[in-house]
Design an enzyme around this catalytic site. Structure first.
Site, short mmCIF file in Angstrom:
data_model
loop_
_atom_site.label_atom_id
_atom_site.label_comp_id
_atom_site.label_asym_id
_atom_site.label_seq_id
_atom_site.Cartn_x
_atom_site.Cartn_y
_atom_site.Cartn_z
N ASP A 142 -3.76 -9.19 0.63
CA ASP A 142 -3.65 -8.90 -0.80
C ASP A 142 -4.63 -9.79 -1.55
O ASP A 142 -4.24 -10.58 -2.40
CB ASP A 142 -2.22 -9.14 -1.28
CG ASP A 142 -1.94 -8.47 -2.62
OD1 ASP A 142 -2.76 -7.63 -3.04
OD2 ASP A 142 -0.92 -8.79 -3.23
N ALA A 169 6.49 3.40 -4.45
CA ALA A 169 6.68 2.14 -3.75
C ALA A 169 6.07 2.19 -2.36
O ALA A 169 6.12 3.22 -1.68
CB ALA A 169 8.18 1.85 -3.65
N ILE A 170 5.49 1.07 -1.96
CA ILE A 170 5.01 0.92 -0.59
C ILE A 170 5.89 -0.11 0.13
O ILE A 170 6.50 0.17 1.15
CB ILE A 170 3.54 0.52 -0.56
CG1 ILE A 170 2.68 1.62 -1.19
CG2 ILE A 170 3.08 0.24 0.88
CD1 ILE A 170 1.22 1.29 -1.29
N THR A 171 5.96 -1.31 -0.41
CA THR A 171 6.84 -2.33 0.17
C THR A 171 7.94 -2.76 -0.79
O THR A 171 8.78 -3.58 -0.44
CB THR A 171 6.03 -3.57 0.58
OG1 THR A 171 5.36 -4.09 -0.58
CG2 THR A 171 5.00 -3.22 1.64
N SER A 172 7.96 -2.23 -2.00
CA SER A 172 9.00 -2.57 -2.98
C SER A 172 10.10 -1.52 -2.94
O SER A 172 9.93 -0.45 -2.35
CB SER A 172 8.39 -2.64 -4.38
OG SER A 172 8.03 -1.36 -4.83
N LYS A 224 3.70 -12.73 -6.98
CA LYS A 224 2.39 -12.72 -6.34
C LYS A 224 1.53 -13.89 -6.81
O LYS A 224 0.66 -14.36 -6.07
CB LYS A 224 1.67 -11.40 -6.62
CG LYS A 224 2.28 -10.20 -5.91
CD LYS A 224 1.45 -8.94 -6.16
CE LYS A 224 2.04 -7.76 -5.40
NZ LYS A 224 1.23 -6.52 -5.61
N THR A 255 7.13 2.85 -10.32
CA THR A 255 7.41 3.57 -11.57
C THR A 255 7.60 5.06 -11.32
O THR A 255 8.49 5.70 -11.89
CB THR A 255 6.28 3.33 -12.58
OG1 THR A 255 6.24 1.93 -12.91
CG2 THR A 255 6.52 4.12 -13.86
N SER A 290 -8.86 -2.19 -6.81
CA SER A 290 -7.83 -1.15 -6.75
C SER A 290 -7.39 -0.72 -8.15
O SER A 290 -7.39 0.46 -8.49
CB SER A 290 -6.63 -1.67 -5.95
OG SER A 290 -5.50 -0.86 -6.12
N GLY A 344 5.46 -6.98 -7.75
CA GLY A 344 6.15 -8.07 -7.08
C GLY A 344 7.46 -8.49 -7.71
O GLY A 344 8.21 -9.26 -7.12
#
Length: 511
Positions: free
Chosen positions: A268, A208-211, A300, A215, A276, A180
């Site tokens: 989330d 990344a998915i939404t960022s 978050k 890394t 996870s 986040g």
């Protein structure tokens, strides 16, 4: 004598260059010689078979000649997973719904699930037997409530669903941030510090998915991250650590599937987050885990009370699996470092490792603090000496040398590491002091500019909280490659920059 049953009709496999993400998709012609397409209209899923091999997939019917009447076309993910050559003969039948969907319906109606029911759900999800709608139903039902027993069962099922790594040493350390915060690439500094000390730290990271960068996306600017299990073990044996993409070694594969459905739904929950993270660390063979919880208005976790509840949940689950978990809270009020996006974040990382005097101080100090916690797991290191040891390894150049060893072992990256050449500056609307930065807003803006798909897209920050600014002075610079993305990002930044500026006298009066 009863007549023999007719053999099912067969179709020839054809590969089509169609990227369907993680979904298995197959296509038949409405003029198919072996199948009556109208029979399949009521079935969203079908099974294709060759001998004992079975693949479940979503069926599409076409009229445009993409596939011949004697063929069945497999999109790239389906062709890769089925792993049979083009021209192979297969049969196609409607796929019955997974039995575990009964447990999903029970969860929706408020029932707690047994361990075996959760095992079956995760097994079916991992085998791509669930549609996105069915996965969403499970996630929403679980988000309503989840017992401690269900949380433990979910974590165990996810950890056991894919690869489970074992390491020769008694201690395997790792760190994880819940995310986040833009630019928070501490892992790429912590891993070489800890590995240079001699502890084992096989770091598997996400994309990344939404960022605007994970890394793995940032490390890919410097080295190859698509590394298999055997090669990963060789790299760790040679370097004490690695920085690779976890998806390529199949750790907790259900997690990536669940996350891909969670994020568009903005689901989330704390329980799903803990399952996870812990499942991936168990699968990775970790024995000691440091969790970073950034706290801030647009992080978050908005406050310390939220962080405390999440910390207790991590500790509870870690204890149940014999995983030593330490949780710390960190400053999540603003981005870490000076760059947002893979190339810019990689520049920050290498500046810190190189002891560049212009390297971002916040990224350096946070990385040293995290590394210190991991180093103090070493019984040979006196309590409280972790920070000094981490600083010595960084300032002596040992961490940089270790990073180069890891990069050499993983091999060169083939991605484009150029910085986006279309740029615009977002400027301060008034004189004053930066009082707040919206992390979520800057994340979205960097993605609008093209990150992480374009690794050189992103944002270079010039100002942080507490800095004095004058009207018209640049707050940050946006980099992109594409003219349409430039226009969208510029419009978004003009509508809301993500920066709050207050007059200097108000800032001085604030407690």
């Amino acid at each position: 004598m009863a007549p023999e049953a007719a053999s099912p009709a067969q179709l020839k496999v054809r590969r089509v260059q169609l990227d369907t993400g993680r979904e298995n998709v197959i296509v038949i012609s409405r003029r198919s010689e072996a199948l009556r397409a109208e029979i399949y209209r009521g079935f969203s899923r079908v099974e294709i078979r060759r001998g004992a091999k079975v693949l479940l997939a979503t069926l599409l019917i076409t009229d445009d000649g993409l596939v011949g009447p004697d063929e069945i076309a497999l999109a790239e993910p389906a062709f890769r997973r089925f792993a049979e050559p083009e021209g192979s003969l297969v049969t196609v039948t409607p796929a019955p719904p997974p039995e575990s969907l009964g447990a999903v319906r029970a969860k929706i109606h408020g029932q707690a699930l047994r361990d075996d029911e959760i095992d079956a759900i995760i097994a079916d999800i991992t085998s791509y037997r669930y549609s996105d709608m069915e996965i969403a139903a499970f996630l929403v039902g679980s988000a309503s409530f989840m017992t401690s027993g269900e949380l433990i069962a979910l974590t165990r099922a996810m950890a056991q669903a894919g690869t489970q790594l074992k390491w020769p040493g008694l201690m395997v350390v790792d760190k994880h941030c819940i995310g986040g915060i833009p630019g928070n690439r501490t892992s790429m500094i912590v891993v070489p510090i800890v590995a240079a000390h001699g502890l084992t730290i096989p770091k598997t990271s996400s994309r990344a998915i939404t960022s605007p960068a994970g890394t793995a996306d940032t490390m890919e600017v410097l080295a190859r991250v698509n590394v298999g299990v055997d090669e990963m073990k060789s790299i760790v044996a040679a370097c004490n650590g690695c920085l690779i993409w976890g998806g390529h070694v199949n750790l907790s594969p259900a997690d990536d599937i669940l996350i891909s459905v969670e994020r568009p739904l903005c689901l989330d929950t704390r329980e799903q987050m803990v399952a996870s993270i812990i499942s991936k660390k168990l699968a990775a063979g970790s024995t000691h885990l440091l969790i970073d919880l950034p706290v801030g208005p647009t992080a978050k976790l908005a406050n310390d009370n939220e962080a405390m509840r999440l910390r207790k949940l991590f500790e509870f689950v870690g204890d149940r699996f014999g995983l030593s978990v330490e949780v710390i809270t960190t400053d999540g009020r603003q981005p870490i470092g000076n760059g947002i996006g893979p190339v810019l974040e990689a520049e920050d990382v290498m500046a810190v490792l190189s002891n560049d005097p212009l390297a971002p101080v916040d990224l350096r100090e946070k990385s040293l603090r995290l590394a210190a916690h991991l180093l103090e797991y070493d019984p040979a290191l006196r309590g409280g000496a972790g920070y000094a040891r981490a600083r010595d390894l960084l300032e002596s150049g040992a961490a940089l040398r270790q990073m180069h060893r890891i990069m050499d072992a993983q091999g060169p990256s083939d991605c484009n590491s150029d910085l986006g050449d279309l740029t615009f500056d977002v400027k301060a609307a008034s004189d004053g002091i930066v009082s707040a930065i919206d992390c979520l807003r800057l994340n979205r803006l960097a993605r609008t500019a093209g990150a992480p798909l374009d690794k050189g897209a992103g944002i270079r920050l010039f100002k942080k909280i507490g800095d004095h600014v004058e009207q018209g002075e640049p707050l940050y610079r946006v980099h992109t490659f594409d003219r349409s993305e430039y226009s969208l990002a510029e419009a978004g930044a003009n509508a809301e920059s993500g920066y709050a500026i207050v007059p200097a006298r108000r800032a001085k009066a604030a407690p």
